[in-house]
Design a protein around this motif. Structure first.
Motif, PDB file in Angstrom:
ATOM      1  N   LEU A  57       0.826  -1.201   0.000  1.00 52.12           N
ATOM      2  CA  LEU A  57       0.000   0.000   0.000  1.00 52.12           C
ATOM      3  C   LEU A  57       0.864   1.257   0.000  1.00 52.12           C
ATOM      4  O   LEU A  57       0.477   2.277  -0.580  1.00 52.12           O
ATOM      5  CB  LEU A  57      -0.913   0.025   1.231  1.00 52.12           C
ATOM      6  N   THR A  66       4.156   7.070  -0.503  1.00 59.05           N
ATOM      7  CA  THR A  66       2.798   7.606  -0.530  1.00 59.05           C
ATOM      8  C   THR A  66       2.642   8.671   0.555  1.00 59.05           C
ATOM      9  O   THR A  66       3.020   8.431   1.703  1.00 59.05           O
ATOM     10  CB  THR A  66       1.773   6.482  -0.284  1.00 59.05           C
ATOM     11  N   GLU A  70      -2.882  10.264   1.997  1.00 57.38           N
ATOM     12  CA  GLU A  70      -3.249   9.276   0.993  1.00 57.38           C
ATOM     13  C   GLU A  70      -3.032   7.859   1.513  1.00 57.38           C
ATOM     14  O   GLU A  70      -3.840   6.960   1.267  1.00 57.38           O
ATOM     15  CB  GLU A  70      -2.429   9.502  -0.278  1.00 57.38           C
ATOM     16  N   LYS A  74      -5.717   4.780   2.079  1.00 57.27           N
ATOM     17  CA  LYS A  74      -5.517   3.417   1.564  1.00 57.27           C
ATOM     18  C   LYS A  74      -5.697   2.386   2.678  1.00 57.27           C
ATOM     19  O   LYS A  74      -6.331   1.340   2.479  1.00 57.27           O
ATOM     20  CB  LYS A  74      -4.119   3.284   0.960  1.00 57.27           C
ATOM     21  N   LYS A  77      -9.406   2.058   3.622  1.00 57.47           N
ATOM     22  CA  LYS A  77     -10.137   1.293   2.620  1.00 57.47           C
ATOM     23  C   LYS A  77      -9.843  -0.201   2.758  1.00 57.47           C
ATOM     24  O   LYS A  77     -10.748  -1.039   2.659  1.00 57.47           O
ATOM     25  CB  LYS A  77      -9.765   1.769   1.216  1.00 57.47           C
TER      26      LYS A  77
END
Length: 217
Positions: A57, A66, A70, A74, A77
């Motif tokens: 991820l 990342t 953000e 991730k 989710k």
């Protein structure tokens, strides 16, 4: 004592951690051979829940990191994809916050001897370097110079950070240890050291627990 605690409603949210930095700013700190991915994958299959590798991820193609917000999105989710729970591999608290730690019902600390897992790292790194094993995250290849000549080499990282992160694991065990953790409300952490025998027995116990629940259902 049951092999997993769960939430009392049949849901298991398991955080699997090891002895090196999955949350390191170094890309080569992300991949360690303590057995998290093997254990996490097997455990998720037994429980019938998603397996979430935080490495995959976090790292974008070309070892691009990342951004914090953000990455949190991730993680959120990934954790919400099943109402049965999840198994998360890795500890990225400095990069994505404590979401996994705060929500897990069980924490598994894999603490094998350096002598056991360093050869695993070497073999896995060579396999990735020569393309016979999948990369840690899509389009994040190993390179010869980074493996052998960089201060961020996974091999050097393992040797130089093992004791630091083992110390962190001990501190967490003192707080969350299932037998006598100081956090009486969240005694959820188990440690598996040695050469893997106790871990295998525990996975067998999990399998028996799941089979027993299925018979009752």
């Amino acid at each position: 004592m049951t092999p997993l605690i769960g939430d009392g409603k049949g849901r298991y949210k398991v955080h699997v951690i090891g002895n090196s930095a999955s949350h390191s700013s170094s890309s080569f700190g992300a991949r360690v051979g303590t057995g998290k991915s093997t254990t996490g994958t097997a455990l998720a299959a037994l429980l019938g829940v998603p397996y979430v590798a935080l490495d995959r991820l976090y790292w974008e193609p070309g070892w691009k990191e990342t951004p914090f917000d953000e990455f949190q999105a991730k993680i959120r989710k990934a954790l919400d994809q099943s109402d049965k729970g999840w198994v998360v591999d890795g500890s990225y608290s400095e990069k994505g916050g404590n979401m996994v730690l705060e929500e897990c019902t069980d924490m598994i600390w894999l603490d094998p001897p350096l002598l056991l897992y360093f050869p695993r790292i070497f073999i896995r790194t060579m396999s990735r370097l020569f393309g016979s094993t999948a990369t840690c995250s899509p389009d994040c290849p190993e390179t010869f110079s980074e493996v052998f000549f960089s201060k961020n080499s996974i091999l050097w990282w393992c040797l130089s950070h093992h004791w630091r992160y083992r110390k962190r694991g001990k501190a967490r065990l003192r707080e969350f240890g299932i037998e006598n953790g100081t956090n009486e409300q969240r005694r959820i952490m188990r440690r598996f050291g040695g050469w893997g025998g106790k871990l295998k027995i525990w996975l067998n116990d999990v399998e028996s627990m799941v089979a027993g629940r299925q018979k009752v259902a």
